[in-house]
Design an enzyme around this catalytic site. Structure first.
Site, mmCIF file in Angstrom:
data_model
loop_
_atom_site.group_PDB
_atom_site.id
_atom_site.type_symbol
_atom_site.label_atom_id
_atom_site.label_comp_id
_atom_site.label_asym_id
_atom_site.label_seq_id
_atom_site.Cartn_x
_atom_site.Cartn_y
_atom_site.Cartn_z
ATOM 1 N N GLY A 109 0.808 -1.207 0.000
ATOM 2 C CA GLY A 109 0.000 0.000 0.000
ATOM 3 C C GLY A 109 0.842 1.257 0.000
ATOM 4 O O GLY A 109 2.056 1.226 -0.186
ATOM 5 N N ASP A 110 0.159 2.379 0.224
ATOM 6 C CA ASP A 110 0.833 3.675 0.230
ATOM 7 C C ASP A 110 1.890 3.764 1.326
ATOM 8 O O ASP A 110 2.912 4.423 1.151
ATOM 9 C CB ASP A 110 -0.187 4.789 0.420
#
Length: 164
Positions: free
Chosen positions: A119-120
């Protein structure tokens, strides 16, 4: 609304048969010569030679999003890397800030790029690790990629939007 054309890649397999050779072994030798010539040409056009096997550093967060990052990597990314004969090193994160510390101290000379599979947060850790390096000015030339496997993937969506 603005509609965009979506371009999809499609794999094409070409089979070369050399009719001027009578035996299978002679045909295979000629095919090998073609293979090495094409690889050498590909390397020159990309700025490296056939013996320069710069790898991709892959950092994977197995807990991001729905926890399917490893499955997505194995099912969708590995076949592409194998098809392109692109060597890579896979490192699975073990705890928070693992990727930041790993990238901060890792020797990056042998890598052409870093790919975040997660993810980010993982991508954020990689960026911070690069910026914490003593050689951060040189390391900002390394290519970065994201395979979005998080729950929202806001950063990946924003980058894709900016790049069209």
């Amino acid at each position: 609304k603005h509609l965009r054309n979506i371009i999809r890649r499609e794999r094409t397999v070409l089979k070369l048969r050399f009719r001027s050779f009578d035996t299978f072994s002679d045909n295979m030798r000629e095919a090998e010569r073609w293979y090495h010539t094409v690889r050498a040409f590909k390397g020159r056009s990309l700025g490296y030679n056939d013996t320069d096997e710069r790898r991709i550093l892959v950092l994977l967060n197995p807990k991001s999003g729905s926890g399917k990052a490893r499955e997505i990597f194995n099912r969708q990314v590995v076949p592409v890397l194998n098809e392109a004969e692109q060597p890579y090193d896979l490192h699975v994160t073990k705890h928070a800030n693992y990727a930041r510390e790993f990238v901060r101290v890792k020797v990056l000379d042998n890598y052409s790029g870093i790919v975040a599979v997660g993810g980010d947060g993982l991508f954020f850790e990689i960026l911070n690790g690069l910026l914490m390096r003593a050689d951060w000015l040189e390391s900002r030339n390394i290519l970065l990629g994201i395979v979005p496997c998080g729950s929202g993937n806001g950063l990946a969506r924003s980058i894709a939007h900016v790049c069209g």
